[in-house]
Design a protein around this motif. Structure first.
Motif: not given
Length: 188
Positions: A1-26
């Motif tokens: 198992m490789t662990t990738v620690l992800a850092f999100l630059g926008s704390p905004r609830r509806d951030s497109t980058n949050k959506m992108l990070l969630e896609a990475v995880q999914a």
């Protein structure tokens, strides 16, 4: 198992980058655990005067420990005024210490992101890659993933269902894993 620690630059609830990070995880392939670091927006700004035993904010140690324990680092960043947001710059500043022996020293790192504009936040990504490299990370210049026009694009097709974005995510994660695996014999 490789662990990738992800850092999100926008704390905004509806951030497109949050959506992108969630896609990475999914869509992360089997064998890759993408762990989102929580609380970047709660960290005090880096100050060398308080980065000493007995005065160091607990968040500094927690951030450094999480990064040190990960096999690789992924930064998911928006672009603010042509550069990375303060949360990402502060995170990199904290991780860069102690000088010469940072928690990201030699660690594979990649930067991706999305933005409303036509270039997908490439300036922010370039700045984050530069700062991570100076902090000691083994920064991957390729592959890159910069999603332009993210808000309308994600509204039409969620990023985890967009074949082009999924292919970009897989390319970045595959490159991070390959770089991490190259380091394993040296770490043993």
């Amino acid at each position: 198992m490789t662990t990738v620690l992800a850092f999100l630059g926008s704390p905004r609830r509806d951030s497109t980058n949050k959506m992108l990070l969630e896609a990475v995880q999914a869509v992360a392939p089997e064998g890759i655990d993408v762990v989102a670091y929580d609380g970047l927006d709660k960290l005090p700004f880096y100050n060398e005067d308080v980065d000493v035993d007995g005065h160091r904010p607990a968040g500094f140690d927690a951030l450094r420990s999480a990064a040190a324990a990960a096999d690789a680092v992924l930064v998911v960043t928006p672009e603010y005024n042509g550069t990375m947001p303060a949360t990402i710059k502060n995170m990199i500043d904290i991780l860069s210490r102690p000088f010469g022996d940072s928690a990201v020293k030699g660690k594979p790192a990649a930067v991706i992101g999305s933005a409303f504009g036509q270039y997908g936040g490439v300036w922010a990504q370039e700045e984050a890659r530069k700062a991570l490299g100076i902090a000691g990370a083994q920064v991957l210049e390729e592959p890159q993933l910069a999603v332009a026009g993210a808000a309308p694009r994600f509204e039409a097709t969620p990023p985890a269902e967009d074949p082009e974005i999924v292919a970009g995510i897989h390319a970045v994660l595959d490159a991070l894993v390959a770089a991490a695996q190259e380091l394993e014999p040296a770490a043993s």
